[in-house]
Design a protein around this motif. Structure first.
Motif, mmCIF file in Angstrom:
data_model
loop_
_atom_site.group_PDB
_atom_site.id
_atom_site.type_symbol
_atom_site.label_atom_id
_atom_site.label_comp_id
_atom_site.label_asym_id
_atom_site.label_seq_id
_atom_site.Cartn_x
_atom_site.Cartn_y
_atom_site.Cartn_z
ATOM 1 N N TRP A 87 -39.645 36.598 10.914
ATOM 2 C CA TRP A 87 -38.605 36.723 9.908
ATOM 3 C C TRP A 87 -37.296 36.186 10.473
ATOM 4 O O TRP A 87 -36.916 36.494 11.599
ATOM 5 C CB TRP A 87 -38.447 38.181 9.512
ATOM 6 N N TYR A 88 -36.608 35.340 9.681
ATOM 7 C CA TYR A 88 -35.316 34.807 10.097
ATOM 8 C C TYR A 88 -34.502 34.514 8.839
ATOM 9 O O TYR A 88 -35.009 34.566 7.707
ATOM 10 C CB TYR A 88 -35.491 33.537 10.944
ATOM 11 N N THR A 89 -33.227 34.162 9.025
ATOM 12 C CA THR A 89 -32.322 33.884 7.919
ATOM 13 C C THR A 89 -31.615 32.554 8.170
ATOM 14 O O THR A 89 -31.183 32.271 9.292
ATOM 15 C CB THR A 89 -31.261 34.988 7.773
ATOM 16 N N GLU A 90 -31.525 31.739 7.114
ATOM 17 C CA GLU A 90 -30.773 30.487 7.182
ATOM 18 C C GLU A 90 -29.606 30.555 6.195
ATOM 19 O O GLU A 90 -29.773 30.992 5.058
ATOM 20 C CB GLU A 90 -31.654 29.273 6.845
ATOM 21 N N THR A 91 -28.466 30.094 6.654
ATOM 22 C CA THR A 91 -27.259 30.119 5.826
ATOM 23 C C THR A 91 -26.520 28.800 5.995
ATOM 24 O O THR A 91 -26.534 28.203 7.078
ATOM 25 C CB THR A 91 -26.331 31.277 6.239
ATOM 26 N N MET A 92 -25.888 28.349 4.908
ATOM 27 C CA MET A 92 -25.067 27.149 4.982
ATOM 28 C C MET A 92 -23.597 27.527 4.868
ATOM 29 O O MET A 92 -23.215 28.322 4.011
ATOM 30 C CB MET A 92 -25.436 26.153 3.877
ATOM 31 N N PHE A 93 -22.774 26.945 5.738
ATOM 32 C CA PHE A 93 -21.341 27.146 5.738
ATOM 33 C C PHE A 93 -20.647 25.793 5.596
ATOM 34 O O PHE A 93 -21.179 24.765 6.012
ATOM 35 C CB PHE A 93 -20.870 27.824 7.042
ATOM 36 N N VAL A 94 -19.454 25.822 5.029
ATOM 37 C CA VAL A 94 -18.637 24.598 4.949
ATOM 38 C C VAL A 94 -17.309 24.864 5.644
ATOM 39 O O VAL A 94 -16.708 25.943 5.513
ATOM 40 C CB VAL A 94 -18.408 24.163 3.485
ATOM 41 N N PHE A 95 -16.865 23.881 6.413
ATOM 42 C CA PHE A 95 -15.651 23.996 7.221
ATOM 43 C C PHE A 95 -14.711 22.847 6.874
ATOM 44 O O PHE A 95 -15.107 21.830 6.292
ATOM 45 C CB PHE A 95 -15.998 23.950 8.715
ATOM 46 N N TYR A 105 -17.009 19.483 6.402
ATOM 47 C CA TYR A 105 -17.975 19.632 7.495
ATOM 48 C C TYR A 105 -18.913 20.791 7.148
ATOM 49 O O TYR A 105 -18.472 21.919 6.938
ATOM 50 C CB TYR A 105 -17.250 19.906 8.807
ATOM 51 N N ALA A 106 -20.196 20.477 7.050
ATOM 52 C CA ALA A 106 -21.200 21.467 6.650
ATOM 53 C C ALA A 106 -22.106 21.800 7.823
ATOM 54 O O ALA A 106 -22.367 20.956 8.692
ATOM 55 C CB ALA A 106 -22.015 20.944 5.471
ATOM 56 N N ALA A 107 -22.594 23.037 7.822
ATOM 57 C CA ALA A 107 -23.493 23.484 8.885
ATOM 58 C C ALA A 107 -24.560 24.389 8.295
ATOM 59 O O ALA A 107 -24.273 25.264 7.471
ATOM 60 C CB ALA A 107 -22.716 24.227 9.969
ATOM 61 N N PHE A 141 -22.042 21.214 -5.862
ATOM 62 C CA PHE A 141 -22.819 22.167 -5.066
ATOM 63 C C PHE A 141 -23.620 21.397 -4.021
ATOM 64 O O PHE A 141 -24.147 20.314 -4.286
ATOM 65 C CB PHE A 141 -23.760 22.986 -5.954
ATOM 66 N N LEU A 142 -23.713 21.967 -2.852
ATOM 67 C CA LEU A 142 -24.360 21.321 -1.711
ATOM 68 C C LEU A 142 -25.696 22.005 -1.434
ATOM 69 O O LEU A 142 -25.783 23.247 -1.412
ATOM 70 C CB LEU A 142 -23.443 21.429 -0.487
ATOM 71 N N HIS A 143 -26.748 21.207 -1.235
ATOM 72 C CA HIS A 143 -28.094 21.732 -0.967
ATOM 73 C C HIS A 143 -28.729 20.961 0.187
ATOM 74 O O HIS A 143 -28.529 19.745 0.325
ATOM 75 C CB HIS A 143 -29.000 21.608 -2.204
ATOM 76 N N CYS A 144 -29.515 21.660 1.006
ATOM 77 C CA CYS A 144 -30.262 21.031 2.091
ATOM 78 C C CYS A 144 -31.681 21.598 2.131
ATOM 79 O O CYS A 144 -31.880 22.824 2.061
ATOM 80 C CB CYS A 144 -29.595 21.276 3.447
ATOM 81 N N ALA A 161 -24.834 25.846 -0.889
ATOM 82 C CA ALA A 161 -23.456 26.324 -0.734
ATOM 83 C C ALA A 161 -22.629 25.759 -1.879
ATOM 84 O O ALA A 161 -22.897 24.675 -2.388
ATOM 85 C CB ALA A 161 -22.868 25.898 0.602
ATOM 86 N N GLY A 162 -21.601 26.508 -2.253
ATOM 87 C CA GLY A 162 -20.723 26.039 -3.324
ATOM 88 C C GLY A 162 -20.285 27.172 -4.222
ATOM 89 O O GLY A 162 -20.647 28.334 -3.985
ATOM 90 N N PRO A 163 -19.507 26.873 -5.240
ATOM 91 C CA PRO A 163 -19.100 25.518 -5.629
ATOM 92 C C PRO A 163 -17.940 24.969 -4.792
ATOM 93 O O PRO A 163 -17.098 25.723 -4.320
ATOM 94 C CB PRO A 163 -18.660 25.693 -7.083
ATOM 95 N N ILE A 164 -17.932 23.662 -4.629
ATOM 96 C CA ILE A 164 -16.797 22.958 -4.044
ATOM 97 C C ILE A 164 -16.029 22.363 -5.219
ATOM 98 O O ILE A 164 -16.553 21.510 -5.940
ATOM 99 C CB ILE A 164 -17.260 21.858 -3.074
#
Length: 246
Positions: free
Chosen positions: A2-10, A33-35, A110-113, A157-160
């Motif tokens: 089990w793990y968690t993934e998150t997207m951040f914008v800088f 800048y996205a991570a 909106f940003l998706h990966c 992530a979003g909205p931008i």
């Protein structure tokens, strides 16, 4: 596991200041800048970003989308900073707006990966290498098996929020330039008074000429008057009898 993934914008390349969107929205072409970061993950696994894209809505399955990168196909304004080397993937891109929002003052992106996990030893072979020669070399030495990766996950992530490119700052700069141009034009234009103004010397000279002319005329008339008075009167002489001729 089990793990968690998150997207951040800088908003900076050091990934230390998270993006703060003003109430008026971000100007177009602002670099973001996205991570994508994984937590609670075994150290043997890294994060691999397969495909990142944007949509005008928060729905990752929206048919209207713009690709930032997919394998070796990449948007010119997108830079992949880190991928498959750790438990965080990083990239940057310039914010834009979709054509459907062109008449709106503000719009959303909106940003998706699409990501997956790969074993740290196998990730270098899974990251696409977009040079033809290097790609062939990788194909010759690739030995990974399907168990080298986990299933795909979509992180969003979003909205931008962006604002129209026709902002007040651009208009005010143009307006200031217009006012400067108007001042220059006014400085070069002739004054609003009479087109020709006499200075003191010229006025005195013209006045002297006028006075001299009037004086000359006066003396001419006066001379004629004197001559007329001294001339003998023919009517009187004709009435006198000369005894010589009697």
């Amino acid at each position: 596991f089990w793990y968690t993934e998150t997207m951040f914008v800088f908003q900076d390349s050091t990934y230390s200041q998270q993006l703060l969107i003003p109430s008026t929205g971000l100007p177009l072409k602002t670099k973001i800048y996205a991570a994508v970061r994984a937590t609670n993950l075994d150290g043997r696994w890294n994060v691999l970003m397969d495909y990142c894209y944007t949509t005008p809505s928060g729905n990752p399955s929206d048919e209207l989308r713009y690709d930032l990168f997919l394998s070796c196909d990449k948007d010119p304004q997108t830079t992949i900073i880190e991928n498959g080397k750790s438990q965080m993937g990083r990239f940057s891109f310039e914010v834009f707006r979709f054509v459907k929002h062109k008449n709106q003052k503000m719009s959303t992106v909106f940003l998706h990966c699409v990501t997956k996990l790969c074993r740290a030893d196998d990730c270098p072979f899974l990251v696409p290498i977009c040079s033809n020669r290097e790609r062939r070399d990788v194909g010759e030495r690739t030995t990974w098996s399907p168990q080298s990766t986990s299933g795909n996950a979509v992180i969003s992530a979003g909205p931008i929020i962006t604002r129209s490119g026709r902002n007040q700052q651009t208009f005010s700069v143009d307006f200031r330039n217009f006012r400067k141009l108007g001042k220059c034009f006014a400085a070069q234009s002739p004054p609003s008074g009479p087109p020709f103004q006499l200075n003191a010397v010229t006025s005195a000279l013209i006045s002297g000429i006028v006075v001299l002319g009037i004086t000359s005329i006066f003396f001419f008339v006066w001379s004629l008057t004197l001559l007329h008075r001294k001339w003998p009167n023919t009517s009187v002489l004709s009435g006198i009898r000369n005894p010589v001729f009697s």
